[in-house]
Design a protein around this motif. Sequence first.
Motif, PDB file in Angstrom:
ATOM      1  N   PHE A 150       0.828  -1.208   0.000  1.00  0.00           N
ATOM      2  CA  PHE A 150       0.000   0.000   0.000  1.00  0.00           C
ATOM      3  C   PHE A 150       0.865   1.262   0.000  1.00  0.00           C
ATOM      4  O   PHE A 150       0.657   2.188  -0.790  1.00  0.00           O
ATOM      5  CB  PHE A 150      -0.919  -0.006   1.222  1.00  0.00           C
ATOM      6  N   LEU A 151       1.863   1.285   0.878  1.00  0.00           N
ATOM      7  CA  LEU A 151       2.733   2.461   0.961  1.00  0.00           C
ATOM      8  C   LEU A 151       3.553   2.640  -0.311  1.00  0.00           C
ATOM      9  O   LEU A 151       3.712   3.760  -0.810  1.00  0.00           O
ATOM     10  CB  LEU A 151       3.665   2.322   2.173  1.00  0.00           C
ATOM     11  N   PHE A 152       4.054   1.534  -0.855  1.00  0.00           N
ATOM     12  CA  PHE A 152       4.897   1.624  -2.041  1.00  0.00           C
ATOM     13  C   PHE A 152       4.105   2.104  -3.259  1.00  0.00           C
ATOM     14  O   PHE A 152       4.557   2.999  -3.984  1.00  0.00           O
ATOM     15  CB  PHE A 152       5.532   0.270  -2.343  1.00  0.00           C
ATOM     16  N   VAL A 153       2.938   1.504  -3.499  1.00  0.00           N
ATOM     17  CA  VAL A 153       2.138   1.884  -4.667  1.00  0.00           C
ATOM     18  C   VAL A 153       1.757   3.352  -4.597  1.00  0.00           C
ATOM     19  O   VAL A 153       1.863   4.087  -5.593  1.00  0.00           O
ATOM     20  CB  VAL A 153       0.881   0.996  -4.766  1.00  0.00           C
ATOM     21  N   SER A 154       1.332   3.823  -3.438  1.00  0.00           N
ATOM     22  CA  SER A 154       0.937   5.233  -3.296  1.00  0.00           C
ATOM     23  C   SER A 154       2.111   6.161  -3.579  1.00  0.00           C
ATOM     24  O   SER A 154       1.993   7.136  -4.334  1.00  0.00           O
ATOM     25  CB  SER A 154       0.405   5.479  -1.880  1.00  0.00           C
ATOM     26  N   ALA A 155       3.268   5.839  -2.983  1.00  0.00           N
ATOM     27  CA  ALA A 155       4.440   6.695  -3.164  1.00  0.00           C
ATOM     28  C   ALA A 155       4.971   6.638  -4.589  1.00  0.00           C
ATOM     29  O   ALA A 155       5.383   7.664  -5.147  1.00  0.00           O
ATOM     30  CB  ALA A 155       5.535   6.273  -2.179  1.00  0.00           C
ATOM     31  N   ARG A 156       4.952   5.449  -5.193  1.00  0.00           N
ATOM     32  CA  ARG A 156       5.507   5.304  -6.541  1.00  0.00           C
ATOM     33  C   ARG A 156       4.690   6.086  -7.565  1.00  0.00           C
ATOM     34  O   ARG A 156       5.241   6.688  -8.490  1.00  0.00           O
ATOM     35  CB  ARG A 156       5.559   3.823  -6.932  1.00  0.00           C
ATOM     36  N   ILE A 157       3.378   6.087  -7.427  1.00  0.00           N
ATOM     37  CA  ILE A 157       2.541   6.855  -8.343  1.00  0.00           C
ATOM     38  C   ILE A 157       2.755   8.349  -8.130  1.00  0.00           C
ATOM     39  O   ILE A 157       2.785   9.138  -9.091  1.00  0.00           O
ATOM     40  CB  ILE A 157       1.056   6.486  -8.160  1.00  0.00           C
ATOM     41  N   ALA A 158       2.934   8.752  -6.870  1.00  0.00           N
ATOM     42  CA  ALA A 158       3.184  10.174  -6.587  1.00  0.00           C
ATOM     43  C   ALA A 158       4.511  10.624  -7.184  1.00  0.00           C
ATOM     44  O   ALA A 158       4.617  11.720  -7.755  1.00  0.00           O
ATOM     45  CB  ALA A 158       3.174  10.405  -5.080  1.00  0.00           C
ATOM     46  N   ILE A 159       5.538   9.781  -7.078  1.00  0.00           N
ATOM     47  CA  ILE A 159       6.862  10.133  -7.612  1.00  0.00           C
ATOM     48  C   ILE A 159       6.815  10.293  -9.127  1.00  0.00           C
ATOM     49  O   ILE A 159       7.598  11.064  -9.713  1.00  0.00           O
ATOM     50  CB  ILE A 159       7.889   9.047  -7.211  1.00  0.00           C
ATOM     51  N   ALA A 160       5.869   9.600  -9.783  1.00  0.00           N
ATOM     52  CA  ALA A 160       5.754   9.706 -11.240  1.00  0.00           C
ATOM     53  C   ALA A 160       5.386  11.123 -11.678  1.00  0.00           C
ATOM     54  O   ALA A 160       5.565  11.483 -12.849  1.00  0.00           O
ATOM     55  CB  ALA A 160       4.720   8.712 -11.759  1.00  0.00           C
ATOM     56  N   GLY A 161       4.845  11.929 -10.754  1.00  0.00           N
ATOM     57  CA  GLY A 161       4.585  13.334 -11.049  1.00  0.00           C
ATOM     58  C   GLY A 161       3.254  13.636 -11.691  1.00  0.00           C
ATOM     59  O   GLY A 161       3.010  14.785 -12.089  1.00  0.00           O
ATOM     60  N   ASP A 162       2.373  12.652 -11.796  1.00  0.00           N
ATOM     61  CA  ASP A 162       1.060  12.869 -12.411  1.00  0.00           C
ATOM     62  C   ASP A 162       0.011  12.871 -11.303  1.00  0.00           C
ATOM     63  O   ASP A 162      -0.284  11.834 -10.715  1.00  0.00           O
ATOM     64  CB  ASP A 162       0.776  11.763 -13.433  1.00  0.00           C
TER      65      ASP A 162
END
Length: 341
Positions: A150-162
């Motif tokens: 849960f933490l990884f998916v949320s952070a990874r999408i945020a890092i993508a910048g969209d």
Amino acid sequence: MTLLSQIFTLIAQSQSVHLLDGPTGVLLGVVIGCLLIATAAGQILKRQPDSSVNPAIVQAFIHRVRAWWLMTAILAVTFLIPTPIATVILFGLISFWAMREFITLTPTRLGDHRTLFWVFFVLTPAQYVLVGLGSAHYELFSILIPVYGFLFVSARIAIAGDYKRFLERVAKIQVGLYICVYALSYAPALLYLEQWKNTDYTTSAGLLFFFILIAQLSDLLQFVCGKLIGRNVIAPSINASRTWEGFFAGTGVTAIIGAALSLTGATPFNSWQSALMSIVIAVMGAAGTMTMSAIKRDRGVRDYGTLVEGHAGVLDRIDAICFAAPVFYHITRYYFTTLAG
């Protein structure tokens, strides 16, 4: 000892394990006998005049029986392989395909693609590797996806910048990961419940086979009973074929069959315990069917895929299993550690 060495040690130690033992073989024989009877009944009904039997019900029944034959054959083959790892790999592949079907129906943006790579090729395999390492790693595989995933998916999408529809995109991927991978992984985890070794119970494959059989049987009985005696639809806009009469009648018949199957010795439960467990599986399976139907209606589709001939996709066939597996696993684990200990 490293994680990799533990995996190779587990594989080497499991070569002497035979999943298809006496009680499981008896249960498998009962299932095959029932499938033969159901196949013959389907062919007889198919030849009846349309005025006496609803062709739609007969066709749906035949397709479900065919899907049962396929699932039984695949599961039996994995049981014949002298290691539970084969069954874990099978469910891992099913999770991968089910997740693929789910994501196909949920539009993603370019920023999600790398996150999905991690979901398919890291988190999904990692979950099943932990399951295959045995119940000693229960604390880790039970929180890998709900917490770290849960933490990884949320952070990874945020890092993508969209940031467009950020919450919606995160939620879609999380729901798919929870249902298709995390929840389903509890089914093969039944093979590694070591607590049963302190009881008179002698098999774990029978427990998994009993669970899948009851989950699929309850789904079929609720559907058929709903078509035959159903009057009050549970949620017309979600699933018009599911009725309260079909739910209660199908669950009741499932409980009776579950109690009878306890006589095969394939489960550690007595008759009334098997009946109660069957009711739990049937209720959770119905919840899974309704939930996945709601998702399909939201996406404007009828089925998740077309892999299984005549009966849509993989996710359409395992929705009941996905929702029932974690509950059945934890109740059974509690039974072994507390009631039967």
